[in-house]
Design a protein around this motif. Structure first.
Motif, PDB file in Angstrom:
ATOM      1  N   LEU A  77       1.449  -1.234  -0.021  1.00 19.18           N
ATOM      2  CA  LEU A  77       0.402  -0.379   0.083  1.00 19.18           C
ATOM      3  C   LEU A  77       0.654   0.809  -0.229  1.00 19.18           C
ATOM      4  CD1 LEU A  77      -2.735   0.994   0.024  1.00 19.18           C
ATOM      5  CD2 LEU A  77      -2.783   1.478   2.732  1.00 19.18           C
ATOM      6  N   TYR A  78       0.939   2.040  -1.115  1.00 19.81           N
ATOM      7  CA  TYR A  78       1.731   3.051  -1.254  1.00 19.81           C
ATOM      8  C   TYR A  78       0.904   4.555  -1.175  1.00 19.81           C
ATOM      9  CZ  TYR A  78       5.331  -0.187  -3.104  1.00 19.81           C
ATOM     10  OH  TYR A  78       6.707  -0.982  -3.111  1.00 19.81           O
ATOM     11  N   LEU A  79       1.308   5.382  -0.436  1.00 19.06           N
ATOM     12  CA  LEU A  79       0.630   6.903  -0.907  1.00 19.06           C
ATOM     13  C   LEU A  79       0.937   7.136  -2.163  1.00 19.06           C
ATOM     14  CD1 LEU A  79      -0.224   9.169   1.566  1.00 19.06           C
ATOM     15  CD2 LEU A  79       1.750   9.545   1.064  1.00 19.06           C
ATOM     16  N   ALA A  80      -0.269   7.608  -2.796  1.00 20.90           N
ATOM     17  CA  ALA A  80      -0.638   8.148  -4.353  1.00 20.90           C
ATOM     18  C   ALA A  80       0.321   9.524  -3.892  1.00 20.90           C
ATOM     19  CB  ALA A  80      -1.954   8.644  -4.142  1.00 20.90           C
TER      20      ALA A  80
ATOM     21  N   PRO B 146       9.401  12.755  -6.028  1.00 17.48           N
ATOM     22  CA  PRO B 146       9.584  11.606  -5.139  1.00 17.48           C
ATOM     23  C   PRO B 146       9.302  10.016  -5.083  1.00 17.48           C
ATOM     24  CG  PRO B 146       7.953  13.079  -3.813  1.00 17.48           C
ATOM     25  CD  PRO B 146       8.472  13.884  -5.505  1.00 17.48           C
ATOM     26  N   PRO B 147      10.095   9.343  -4.391  1.00 13.70           N
ATOM     27  CA  PRO B 147       9.377   8.381  -4.244  1.00 13.70           C
ATOM     28  C   PRO B 147       8.503   7.418  -3.411  1.00 13.70           C
ATOM     29  CG  PRO B 147      11.715   8.308  -3.149  1.00 13.70           C
ATOM     30  CD  PRO B 147      11.188   9.011  -4.352  1.00 13.70           C
ATOM     31  N   ALA B 148       7.374   7.607  -4.342  1.00 10.62           N
ATOM     32  CA  ALA B 148       5.857   6.841  -3.318  1.00 10.62           C
ATOM     33  C   ALA B 148       6.652   6.211  -1.777  1.00 10.62           C
ATOM     34  CB  ALA B 148       4.575   5.886  -3.979  1.00 10.62           C
ATOM     35  N   LEU B 149       5.833   6.204  -1.067  1.00 11.10           N
ATOM     36  CA  LEU B 149       5.785   5.785   0.759  1.00 11.10           C
ATOM     37  C   LEU B 149       4.994   4.926   0.947  1.00 11.10           C
ATOM     38  CD1 LEU B 149       7.130   6.933   3.526  1.00 11.10           C
ATOM     39  CD2 LEU B 149       4.315   7.922   3.678  1.00 11.10           C
ATOM     40  N   LEU B 150       5.955   4.173   0.901  1.00 14.10           N
ATOM     41  CA  LEU B 150       5.147   2.529   1.608  1.00 14.10           C
ATOM     42  C   LEU B 150       4.276   2.951   3.165  1.00 14.10           C
ATOM     43  CD1 LEU B 150       5.211  -0.829   1.116  1.00 14.10           C
ATOM     44  CD2 LEU B 150       6.684  -0.755   2.448  1.00 14.10           C
ATOM     45  N   LEU B 151       3.084   2.694   2.580  1.00 11.37           N
ATOM     46  CA  LEU B 151       2.631   2.837   4.145  1.00 11.37           C
ATOM     47  C   LEU B 151       2.407   1.409   4.692  1.00 11.37           C
ATOM     48  CD1 LEU B 151      -0.335   4.934   2.944  1.00 11.37           C
ATOM     49  CD2 LEU B 151       1.222   5.600   4.337  1.00 11.37           C
TER      50      LEU B 151
ATOM     51  N   LEU C 139       1.134  -1.832   9.408  1.00 10.81           N
ATOM     52  CA  LEU C 139       1.637  -0.912   8.629  1.00 10.81           C
ATOM     53  C   LEU C 139       3.048  -0.492   8.994  1.00 10.81           C
ATOM     54  CD1 LEU C 139      -1.325   2.033  10.165  1.00 10.81           C
ATOM     55  CD2 LEU C 139       0.047   1.184   7.694  1.00 10.81           C
ATOM     56  N   THR C 140       3.555  -0.177   7.740  1.00 12.40           N
ATOM     57  CA  THR C 140       5.224   0.409   7.960  1.00 12.40           C
ATOM     58  C   THR C 140       5.640   1.140   9.111  1.00 12.40           C
ATOM     59  OG1 THR C 140       5.442   1.734   6.820  1.00 12.40           O
ATOM     60  CG2 THR C 140       5.580  -0.437   6.118  1.00 12.40           C
ATOM     61  N   ARG C 141       6.251   1.376   9.955  1.00 15.40           N
ATOM     62  CA  ARG C 141       6.592   2.273  11.029  1.00 15.40           C
ATOM     63  C   ARG C 141       6.225   4.003  10.504  1.00 15.40           C
ATOM     64  NH1 ARG C 141      12.322   2.772  13.289  1.00 15.40           N
ATOM     65  NH2 ARG C 141      11.867   0.510  14.230  1.00 15.40           N
ATOM     66  N   ARG C 142       7.083   4.417   9.042  1.00 12.47           N
ATOM     67  CA  ARG C 142       6.313   5.441   8.486  1.00 12.47           C
ATOM     68  C   ARG C 142       5.769   5.980   7.810  1.00 12.47           C
ATOM     69  NH1 ARG C 142      10.507   6.409   3.681  1.00 12.47           N
ATOM     70  NH2 ARG C 142       9.812   8.690   3.738  1.00 12.47           N
ATOM     71  N   GLY C 143       4.467   4.515   7.748  1.00 11.20           N
ATOM     72  CA  GLY C 143       3.155   4.349   7.224  1.00 11.20           C
ATOM     73  C   GLY C 143       2.297   4.310   8.696  1.00 11.20           C
ATOM     74  N   ARG C 144       2.723   4.793   9.595  1.00 14.57           N
ATOM     75  CA  ARG C 144       1.669   4.778  10.887  1.00 14.57           C
ATOM     76  C   ARG C 144       2.263   6.302  11.016  1.00 14.57           C
ATOM     77  NH1 ARG C 144       0.047   1.274  14.331  1.00 14.57           N
ATOM     78  NH2 ARG C 144       0.835  -0.394  13.413  1.00 14.57           N
ATOM     79  N   THR C 145       3.765   7.294  11.204  1.00 11.00           N
ATOM     80  CA  THR C 145       3.158   8.032  11.463  1.00 11.00           C
ATOM     81  C   THR C 145       2.703   9.549  10.758  1.00 11.00           C
ATOM     82  OG1 THR C 145       6.107   8.002  10.694  1.00 11.00           O
ATOM     83  CG2 THR C 145       5.276   7.513  12.731  1.00 11.00           C
ATOM     84  N   LYS C 146       2.589   8.747   9.555  1.00 11.23           N
ATOM     85  CA  LYS C 146       2.008   9.175   8.330  1.00 11.23           C
ATOM     86  C   LYS C 146       0.366   9.443   8.411  1.00 11.23           C
ATOM     87  CE  LYS C 146       2.688  11.862   4.571  1.00 11.23           C
ATOM     88  NZ  LYS C 146       2.849  13.450   3.983  1.00 11.23           N
ATOM     89  N   LEU C 147      -0.101   8.175   9.045  1.00  6.96           N
ATOM     90  CA  LEU C 147      -1.312   7.904   8.898  1.00  6.96           C
ATOM     91  C   LEU C 147      -2.354   8.593  10.144  1.00  6.96           C
ATOM     92  CD1 LEU C 147      -2.393   4.985   6.850  1.00  6.96           C
ATOM     93  CD2 LEU C 147      -2.396   7.004   6.833  1.00  6.96           C
ATOM     94  N   LYS C 148      -1.389   8.323  11.217  1.00  6.42           N
ATOM     95  CA  LYS C 148      -2.375   8.548  12.903  1.00  6.42           C
ATOM     96  C   LYS C 148      -2.564  10.091  12.448  1.00  6.42           C
ATOM     97  CE  LYS C 148      -0.181   6.737  16.483  1.00  6.42           C
ATOM     98  NZ  LYS C 148       1.104   6.002  18.037  1.00  6.42           N
ATOM     99  N   PRO C 149      -1.776  11.389  12.318  1.00 12.15           N
ATOM    100  CA  PRO C 149      -2.489  12.718  12.373  1.00 12.15           C
ATOM    101  C   PRO C 149      -3.596  12.651  11.037  1.00 12.15           C
ATOM    102  CG  PRO C 149      -0.330  12.520  11.450  1.00 12.15           C
ATOM    103  CD  PRO C 149      -0.697  10.811  11.798  1.00 12.15           C
ATOM    104  N   ALA C 150      -3.318  12.098   9.823  1.00 12.39           N
ATOM    105  CA  ALA C 150      -4.050  12.193   8.901  1.00 12.39           C
ATOM    106  C   ALA C 150      -6.235  12.028   8.929  1.00 12.39           C
ATOM    107  CB  ALA C 150      -3.680  11.320   7.808  1.00 12.39           C
ATOM    108  N   ARG C 151      -6.901  13.123   8.552  1.00 15.11           N
ATOM    109  CA  ARG C 151      -7.639  12.758   8.749  1.00 15.11           C
ATOM    110  C   ARG C 151      -8.641  11.499   7.534  1.00 15.11           C
ATOM    111  NH1 ARG C 151     -11.100  12.754  12.114  1.00 15.11           N
ATOM    112  NH2 ARG C 151     -12.776  13.732  11.400  1.00 15.11           N
TER     113      ARG C 151
END
Length: 110
Positions: free
Chosen positions: A24-27, A45-50, A69-81
């Motif tokens: 699952l990649y960030l669009a 930039p390269p797509a972030l693997l969520l 979730l990956t570590r970077r995916g978790r930090t990206k999704l936590k604050p996002a609506r």
């Protein structure tokens, strides 16, 4: 919200045995070369693997893949609506052939 806590389960129908892998990649970013449908602009930039998940299927049919979730995916999704993401599905058969299955664009909402 369930993705943050437990992960997500996705059912995939395959026509031969092998290993099913889902990413699952960030669009909005540049997808890996094997997954890109068309050439993208090089300055993206390269797509972030969520999230990532895989399972082995002994026979053709329906299999369930658990995405974690990956570590970077978790930090990206936590604050996002809401987030738009691309789900890539790949089947590697027992003979070694790599088959890209249909990719899906999904929206994650809290």
């Amino acid at each position: 919200h369930a993705l943050l806590k437990l992960g997500a389960r996705d059912q995939v129908t395959i026509n031969q045995p092998g290993t099913v892998t889902q990413d699952l990649y960030l669009a909005g970013g540049k997808l890996p070369a094997f997954a890109a449908a068309k050439k993208r602009h090089k300055s993206l930039p390269p797509a972030l693997l969520l999230a990532h998940g895989s399972t082995t299927a002994p026979a053709a049919g329906k299999v369930t893949v658990l995405l974690k979730l990956t570590r970077r995916g978790r930090t990206k999704l936590k604050p996002a609506r809401s987030v738009k993401a691309v789900l890539m599905t790949t089947l590697v058969s027992h003979s070694g052939a790599k088959i890209n299955l249909a990719r899906r664009t999904i929206s994650l909402h809290r």
